[in-house]
Motif scaffolding. Sequence first.
Motif, PDB file in Angstrom:
ATOM      1  N   SER A 100       0.844  -1.214   0.000  1.00  0.00           N
ATOM      2  CA  SER A 100       0.000   0.000   0.000  1.00  0.00           C
ATOM      3  C   SER A 100       0.872   1.253   0.000  1.00  0.00           C
ATOM      4  CB  SER A 100      -0.937  -0.013   1.213  1.00  0.00           C
ATOM      5  OG  SER A 100      -1.774  -1.143   1.189  1.00  0.00           O
ATOM      6  N   TYR A 101       1.799   1.299  -0.915  1.00  0.00           N
ATOM      7  CA  TYR A 101       2.818   2.353  -0.921  1.00  0.00           C
ATOM      8  C   TYR A 101       2.226   3.754  -1.030  1.00  0.00           C
ATOM      9  CZ  TYR A 101       7.446   4.332  -1.988  1.00  0.00           C
ATOM     10  OH  TYR A 101       8.617   5.045  -1.968  1.00  0.00           O
ATOM     11  N   SER A 102       1.269   3.917  -1.929  1.00  0.00           N
ATOM     12  CA  SER A 102       0.693   5.253  -2.131  1.00  0.00           C
ATOM     13  C   SER A 102       0.082   5.795  -0.850  1.00  0.00           C
ATOM     14  CB  SER A 102      -0.376   5.200  -3.227  1.00  0.00           C
ATOM     15  OG  SER A 102      -0.984   6.459  -3.407  1.00  0.00           O
ATOM     16  N   PRO A 135      -2.466  10.443  -0.389  1.00  0.00           N
ATOM     17  CA  PRO A 135      -2.608  10.598  -1.839  1.00  0.00           C
ATOM     18  C   PRO A 135      -3.456   9.487  -2.445  1.00  0.00           C
ATOM     19  CG  PRO A 135      -0.345  10.994  -1.179  1.00  0.00           C
ATOM     20  CD  PRO A 135      -1.052  10.461   0.030  1.00  0.00           C
ATOM     21  N   GLN A 137      -4.831   6.854  -5.210  1.00  0.00           N
ATOM     22  CA  GLN A 137      -4.357   6.081  -6.349  1.00  0.00           C
ATOM     23  C   GLN A 137      -5.265   6.425  -7.507  1.00  0.00           C
ATOM     24  OE1 GLN A 137      -4.158   1.946  -4.976  1.00  0.00           O
ATOM     25  NE2 GLN A 137      -1.968   2.210  -4.707  1.00  0.00           N
ATOM     26  N   SER A 139      -4.250   9.817  -8.816  1.00  0.00           N
ATOM     27  CA  SER A 139      -3.616  11.106  -9.064  1.00  0.00           C
ATOM     28  C   SER A 139      -2.462  10.927 -10.046  1.00  0.00           C
ATOM     29  CB  SER A 139      -3.081  11.699  -7.761  1.00  0.00           C
ATOM     30  OG  SER A 139      -2.267  12.838  -8.021  1.00  0.00           O
ATOM     31  N   MET A 142       1.250  10.971  -8.604  1.00  0.00           N
ATOM     32  CA  MET A 142       1.781   9.956  -7.707  1.00  0.00           C
ATOM     33  C   MET A 142       2.831   9.032  -8.324  1.00  0.00           C
ATOM     34  SD  MET A 142       1.122  10.551  -4.737  1.00  0.00           S
ATOM     35  CE  MET A 142       1.912   9.079  -4.105  1.00  0.00           C
ATOM     36  N   PRO A 143       2.754   8.647  -9.606  1.00  0.00           N
ATOM     37  CA  PRO A 143       3.832   7.819 -10.155  1.00  0.00           C
ATOM     38  C   PRO A 143       5.199   8.479 -10.039  1.00  0.00           C
ATOM     39  CG  PRO A 143       1.928   7.707 -11.573  1.00  0.00           C
ATOM     40  CD  PRO A 143       1.626   8.763 -10.539  1.00  0.00           C
ATOM     41  N   ALA A 146       6.183   8.469  -6.251  1.00  0.00           N
ATOM     42  CA  ALA A 146       6.541   7.131  -5.792  1.00  0.00           C
ATOM     43  C   ALA A 146       7.898   6.698  -6.340  1.00  0.00           C
ATOM     44  CB  ALA A 146       5.467   6.132  -6.204  1.00  0.00           C
ATOM     45  N   TYR A 175       7.996   1.685  -9.266  1.00  0.00           N
ATOM     46  CA  TYR A 175       7.247   2.310  -8.180  1.00  0.00           C
ATOM     47  C   TYR A 175       7.564   1.707  -6.805  1.00  0.00           C
ATOM     48  CZ  TYR A 175       4.636   3.981 -12.229  1.00  0.00           C
ATOM     49  OH  TYR A 175       4.290   4.515 -13.431  1.00  0.00           O
ATOM     50  N   ASP A 176       6.964   0.567  -6.484  1.00  0.00           N
ATOM     51  CA  ASP A 176       7.189  -0.029  -5.164  1.00  0.00           C
ATOM     52  C   ASP A 176       7.781  -1.437  -5.258  1.00  0.00           C
ATOM     53  OD1 ASP A 176       4.993  -1.240  -6.228  1.00  0.00           O
ATOM     54  OD2 ASP A 176       3.700  -1.002  -4.480  1.00  0.00           O
TER      55      ASP A 176
END
Length: 262
Positions: A100-102, A135, A137, A139, A142-143, A146, A175-176
């Motif tokens: 759940s990085y974002s 933030p 998921q 937007s 966000m990429p 991240a 990303y993650d």
Amino acid sequence: MPPPTTPSQILKCQIKDLVEWGVVETDSKAQSRGKIFLTPKSKGKQSRALYDARSQNSEIEWCALVEHGKFHLMRPFHHILVGLAFATKRPYLAEIDFVSYSFQFGWCRALGRAHGFEVPPSKEEEEHKYAFRVPVQGSAVMPLVAQATTAALTEAPSIRAHPNEWVDAGISIVYDNILIAGSEEDVRRRWESIRARCEQVGVVIGDTQAPTTRLTSCGVEFQVSDPERRLWRLSPEWIRKATTWIAEKYHAEVRRDQEVYA
């Protein structure tokens, strides 16, 4: 201000979970400009909360984000080069995946209210407007956030660097998801260092693959136990999912879809 959208169709128990997890909060000043919806994650046991932020994304001043135009994910070709680690005589690999990085980032109340939504009101609760505390998921910014944050956590090259610099550094980030490659000693050192740094700043780590000579990263399987015969292939599970998606979205009898099947 754009007109408000209709209420999101989400269960009361799901909203309760999102509130308890600190993802959303009730806010009478929230602007209902999008909808929240849930989509299953890859393993099918959990869902991902997504937000339709097209209205907000259309108002982003991209020219003010000087780094955005220079930000690109590595192509699969370079990701594979990292995994094969040709510059190392006896390579090792490792992977780390964040959870759940974002939602582990924070943003100001004004942005949270600008990404608000409504749910159908109930008799028990008067307030049915919600704002995101984290933030969304959905937007478009966000990429970039991240990728840049993960690069900093892993001490990777700049997100503006040429892909060859990432290959030479033995690291690939989506990303993650983090793929590390190099000598056994170097990979073990970086794997432990990244995990320690994430623990220090509060980044939650999910699935990891400890230093090894065989692993799967972003749908690609690597086998480097024999340095003279380094192998890679697309994961059969990924192929199954991709072919299922293609079969559902495209039709062989439709001419414009035939190139996909070709």
